[in-house]
Design a protein around this motif. Structure first.
Motif, PDB file in Angstrom:
ATOM      1  N   ASN A 171       0.815  -1.163  -0.186  1.00  0.00           N
ATOM      2  CA  ASN A 171      -0.019   0.007  -0.002  1.00  0.00           C
ATOM      3  C   ASN A 171       0.764   1.311  -0.157  1.00  0.00           C
ATOM      4  O   ASN A 171       0.833   2.325  -0.488  1.00  0.00           O
ATOM      5  CB  ASN A 171      -1.004   0.111   1.135  1.00  0.00           C
ATOM      6  CG  ASN A 171      -1.817   0.956   1.147  1.00  0.00           C
ATOM      7  OD1 ASN A 171      -1.692   2.152   1.825  1.00  0.00           O
ATOM      8  ND2 ASN A 171      -2.854   1.063   0.405  1.00  0.00           N
ATOM      9  N   THR A 172       1.977   1.178   0.666  1.00  0.00           N
ATOM     10  CA  THR A 172       2.972   2.184   0.716  1.00  0.00           C
ATOM     11  C   THR A 172       3.317   2.656  -0.647  1.00  0.00           C
ATOM     12  O   THR A 172       3.474   3.770  -1.060  1.00  0.00           O
ATOM     13  CB  THR A 172       4.123   2.038   1.509  1.00  0.00           C
ATOM     14  OG1 THR A 172       3.382   1.898   3.019  1.00  0.00           O
ATOM     15  CG2 THR A 172       5.007   3.156   1.738  1.00  0.00           C
ATOM     16  N   THR A 214       1.953   1.808  -3.488  1.00  0.00           N
ATOM     17  CA  THR A 214       0.932   2.379  -4.448  1.00  0.00           C
ATOM     18  C   THR A 214       0.855   3.928  -4.213  1.00  0.00           C
ATOM     19  O   THR A 214       0.711   4.706  -5.078  1.00  0.00           O
ATOM     20  CB  THR A 214      -0.493   1.625  -4.316  1.00  0.00           C
ATOM     21  OG1 THR A 214      -0.227   0.138  -4.369  1.00  0.00           O
ATOM     22  CG2 THR A 214      -1.433   2.047  -5.017  1.00  0.00           C
ATOM     23  N   GLN A 215       0.582   4.257  -2.883  1.00  0.00           N
ATOM     24  CA  GLN A 215       0.528   5.430  -2.500  1.00  0.00           C
ATOM     25  C   GLN A 215       1.855   6.551  -3.035  1.00  0.00           C
ATOM     26  O   GLN A 215       1.554   7.689  -3.231  1.00  0.00           O
ATOM     27  CB  GLN A 215       0.508   5.733  -0.912  1.00  0.00           C
ATOM     28  CG  GLN A 215      -0.879   5.248  -0.548  1.00  0.00           C
ATOM     29  CD  GLN A 215      -1.342   6.029   0.693  1.00  0.00           C
ATOM     30  OE1 GLN A 215      -1.395   7.033   0.814  1.00  0.00           O
ATOM     31  NE2 GLN A 215      -1.434   5.000   1.861  1.00  0.00           N
ATOM     32  N   GLU A 254       1.044   7.305  -6.468  1.00  0.00           N
ATOM     33  CA  GLU A 254      -0.069   8.151  -6.850  1.00  0.00           C
ATOM     34  C   GLU A 254       0.449   9.681  -6.347  1.00  0.00           C
ATOM     35  O   GLU A 254       0.114  10.525  -7.185  1.00  0.00           O
ATOM     36  CB  GLU A 254      -1.126   7.831  -5.817  1.00  0.00           C
ATOM     37  CG  GLU A 254      -2.062   6.427  -6.192  1.00  0.00           C
ATOM     38  CD  GLU A 254      -2.992   6.174  -5.109  1.00  0.00           C
ATOM     39  OE1 GLU A 254      -3.743   5.054  -5.498  1.00  0.00           O
ATOM     40  OE2 GLU A 254      -3.013   6.543  -3.821  1.00  0.00           O
ATOM     41  N   GLY A 255       1.382   9.567  -5.269  1.00  0.00           N
ATOM     42  CA  GLY A 255       1.863  11.029  -4.973  1.00  0.00           C
ATOM     43  C   GLY A 255       2.925  11.611  -6.010  1.00  0.00           C
ATOM     44  O   GLY A 255       2.699  12.803  -6.353  1.00  0.00           O
ATOM     45  N   ARG A 259      -1.476  16.758   0.931  1.00  0.00           N
ATOM     46  CA  ARG A 259      -1.945  15.448   0.714  1.00  0.00           C
ATOM     47  C   ARG A 259      -1.025  14.589  -0.351  1.00  0.00           C
ATOM     48  O   ARG A 259      -0.586  13.548  -0.172  1.00  0.00           O
ATOM     49  CB  ARG A 259      -3.252  15.457  -0.199  1.00  0.00           C
ATOM     50  CG  ARG A 259      -3.816  13.992  -0.586  1.00  0.00           C
ATOM     51  CD  ARG A 259      -4.436  13.181   0.457  1.00  0.00           C
ATOM     52  NE  ARG A 259      -4.909  11.846  -0.068  1.00  0.00           N
ATOM     53  CZ  ARG A 259      -4.590  10.648   0.581  1.00  0.00           C
ATOM     54  NH1 ARG A 259      -3.582  10.586   1.727  1.00  0.00           N
ATOM     55  NH2 ARG A 259      -4.794   9.445   0.033  1.00  0.00           N
ATOM     56  N   GLN A 283       1.398  11.471   0.573  1.00  0.00           N
ATOM     57  CA  GLN A 283       1.737  10.094  -0.522  1.00  0.00           C
ATOM     58  C   GLN A 283       3.073   9.979  -1.027  1.00  0.00           C
ATOM     59  O   GLN A 283       3.672   8.857  -0.866  1.00  0.00           O
ATOM     60  CB  GLN A 283       0.543  10.197  -1.544  1.00  0.00           C
ATOM     61  CG  GLN A 283      -0.713  10.169  -1.014  1.00  0.00           C
ATOM     62  CD  GLN A 283      -1.792   9.933  -2.471  1.00  0.00           C
ATOM     63  OE1 GLN A 283      -1.896  10.568  -3.179  1.00  0.00           O
ATOM     64  NE2 GLN A 283      -2.288   8.782  -2.091  1.00  0.00           N
ATOM     65  N   LYS A 284       3.649  11.000  -1.367  1.00  0.00           N
ATOM     66  CA  LYS A 284       5.032  11.034  -2.029  1.00  0.00           C
ATOM     67  C   LYS A 284       6.028  10.550  -0.924  1.00  0.00           C
ATOM     68  O   LYS A 284       7.232   9.933  -1.140  1.00  0.00           O
ATOM     69  CB  LYS A 284       5.412  12.252  -2.953  1.00  0.00           C
ATOM     70  CG  LYS A 284       6.290  11.989  -3.917  1.00  0.00           C
ATOM     71  CD  LYS A 284       6.771  13.434  -4.698  1.00  0.00           C
ATOM     72  CE  LYS A 284       8.106  13.152  -5.077  1.00  0.00           C
ATOM     73  NZ  LYS A 284       8.528  14.170  -5.960  1.00  0.00           N
ATOM     74  N   VAL A 316       4.285   8.573   3.642  1.00  0.00           N
ATOM     75  CA  VAL A 316       3.958   7.178   3.993  1.00  0.00           C
ATOM     76  C   VAL A 316       5.171   6.232   3.989  1.00  0.00           C
ATOM     77  O   VAL A 316       5.195   5.422   5.028  1.00  0.00           O
ATOM     78  CB  VAL A 316       3.115   6.675   2.965  1.00  0.00           C
ATOM     79  CG1 VAL A 316       1.580   7.333   2.655  1.00  0.00           C
ATOM     80  CG2 VAL A 316       3.803   6.825   1.317  1.00  0.00           C
ATOM     81  N   THR A 335       2.838   1.391 -10.501  1.00  0.00           N
ATOM     82  CA  THR A 335       1.605   1.204  -9.666  1.00  0.00           C
ATOM     83  C   THR A 335       0.953  -0.247  -9.972  1.00  0.00           C
ATOM     84  O   THR A 335       0.572  -0.894  -9.013  1.00  0.00           O
ATOM     85  CB  THR A 335       0.543   2.093 -10.242  1.00  0.00           C
ATOM     86  OG1 THR A 335       1.307   3.402 -10.079  1.00  0.00           O
ATOM     87  CG2 THR A 335      -0.902   2.132  -9.543  1.00  0.00           C
TER      88      THR A 335
END
Lengths: 349, 349
Positions: A164-165, A167-168, A171-172, A192, A196-197, A200, B136
């Motif tokens: 999950n880290t 993936t985030q 996204e970041g 935010r 994420q970038k 996390v 991703t």
């Protein structure tokens, strides 16, 4: 009250204390296997240096939870909360390997030439090798995280946090690119993105040892929150330093974020205050900008209260983060985690 | 004896039967989340098509082990060997997502423009987005594999296979690049490269359902071996088809491997037989080569026994692979796995 200087010394010596064994562990977990060129490229940035701040956070949380002092422990066989051995060092290496994978791919995406004082991997080798080196570190990090010897339930939870880290982080990074083409980014959106970038992975570093050692969910959540807070503060402080530290100490042109029109909490705040941020610095060439131009731009941002706003936001995050450490026993390792939080926003560069 | 044509029809209709629910499951596991552009790029190749051969192998192994016929099962709640529900569809999606990640990054590395009849992701979007889309999918595949609901011990083993598979794919891709610059590649080295680059994902597809459903180690190992064998045969057959199928059916210039000096089992065998492989085709431009030149080159390779050698190697691998399926109960799903093995080397393109 400890002075910032004394704190910096404490933190840096605690980091240095653990760095050598972290480096040894990286070599053990990621030997130069076949094909050699691939593994050399994968190790290139890891071997080039880095403070090992995230592994230090991870090991310090383990020490704090188990009430151990760093001199007395074998991280490869670390007592969990029931006394059973867990290899927390494997988790520390895994997190550093993920960090290194993201740096290699980020440098390609940003077309950066230098990292840690050496050529970026896609410059030292080539694009193909750099993509593949990052991809190799990615799966290796999961393999290494599966090597902690923790009970399966905890391993599954740790793997879930790790995946999950990642993936985030993707996204970041994607939001960061998107924001470069958007003028109307809100400070909340920026925070935010930074979460994420950057944050996390600090959050994972703090939460993973708690998961692996069998701490309860409240403890895991609090430690994850600590990492998110100090990770965001760390990034905001980076943005402040870009404007306030002389170029020679910074190792790059002061104000380069302004020249390159990068969105930061500072410029986003200033824009909301009506400052014409896009025209703060006329040139978009870092080599052509003058110190006088930067001075003038920084003065305008100070006038708008934007630099203070960023500093206060970072201080607030650090205060929140430190408060979350209440879940830990009162010991030296917990105090180190508090000092790391302070250090991240006090550091001069 | 079933004819190749009848077998092809059986296999393709079995694949088609499962494809629609696999596609639905991909949409469920990988919805277009924020940031939208990132997730659209991540889904782009998955949505562009693909037979879903690996998910089909995975689901068919599950059916064979549990002695179920495909019409009667809910793959999301599939009975393990003790009757407890496991989401084997999540594992099938995970494997396809890994496949898609490798295609996106491979197309960047090979600078290929087209894939599945659409532009490669780095052409449709850009280099940055393609790297990030692959990254991703990489972590998403791990997240999805953690969603099977299997007992933790089995999940850990499945994750370990997945991570190790990804590492091997990277190693295989790296060897493939290295071999392009080496003339003295041995057929054994080539087979090892093909094993890592292509066959391990078939092996994982066959072994993962056995792990997740709680089969014993011998069964898991045999199924892994089946995947390795048919995966290698699949790649060797690809090399044969490049020389033997007319360009219009192949969808690209016949003999392009020869024009581009690609190492294949065929050319490596021919070189050992003393054929001057580098001069088989003079031009290195696929658009300039003539059918007559290719015909002549193919004749020389046939003369050296190299095409037969490749065909025989593939047939031997398929026979070995099918024999390994003895660990499965005798049922329709097992017969489908046998037919898939035959189909992989009989297919015309």
């Amino acid at each position: 009250m400890t002075s910032p200087e004394a704190r910096e010394e404490t933190v840096l010596s605690a980091v240095a204390e653990r760095r050598e064994i972290v480096n040894d562990a990286i070599e053990e977990s990621l030997p130069i296997a076949e094909p050699e060129r691939l593994y050399e490229a994968s190790r290139y940035l890891l071997d080039a240096g880095g403070k090992r701040l995230r592994p230090t956070v991870l090991l310090a949380v383990a020490e704090a939870l188990a009430d151990q002092s760093p001199e007395s422990v074998d991280y490869r066989s670390f007592p969990d909360l029931t006394g059973e051995p867990v290899d927390v060092m494997a988790a520390a290496v895994s997190v550093e390997v993920i960090q290194s994978f993201t740096l290699i791919h980020d440098d390609i995406m940003d077309d950066d030439d230098l990292r840690r004082g050496v050529p970026a991997v896609h410059r030292e080798y080539d694009l193909e090798t750099a993509i593949l080196a990052g991809d190799t570190l990615y799966s290796k990090a999961f393999e290494i995280m599966l090597d902690t010897g923790a009970p399966a339930e905890r391993s599954v939870e740790a793997l879930d946090v790790l995946a999950n880290t990642c993936t985030q982080i993707c996204e970041g990074q994607s939001l960061d690119v998107e924001f470069e083409n958007r003028e109307d980014v809100l400070p909340e959106e920026y925070l935010r993105m930074v979460e994420q970038k950057t944050a996390v992975l600090y959050a994972a570093s703090a939460a993973l040892p708690a998961i692996l050692l069998g701490a309860d969910d409240d403890t895991v959540d609090a430690l994850y929150g600590y990492g998110l807070d100090v990770g965001r503060a760390f990034q905001i402080q980076d943005d402040v330093l870009d404007l306030t530290v002389p170029s020679d100490r910074l190792g790059k042109q002061r104000g380069s974020d302004l020249v390159e029109d990068k969105r930061t909490l500072i410029t986003l705040h200033a824009r909301k205050q009506g400052v014409d941020v896009d025209d703060l610095v006329e040139t978009d060439d870092v080599d052509a900008v003058t110190e006088a131009e930067i001075d003038e731009a920084v003065a305008a941002l100070e006038e708008a209260g934007s630099i203070d706003y960023a500093k206060e936001t970072a201080e607030e995050l650090v205060a929140n983060g430190k408060a979350r450490l209440d879940v830990l026993p009162d010991n030296d390792a917990r105090r180190l985690l508090e000092q790391i939080a302070d250090y991240l926003i006090e550091r001069g560069y």
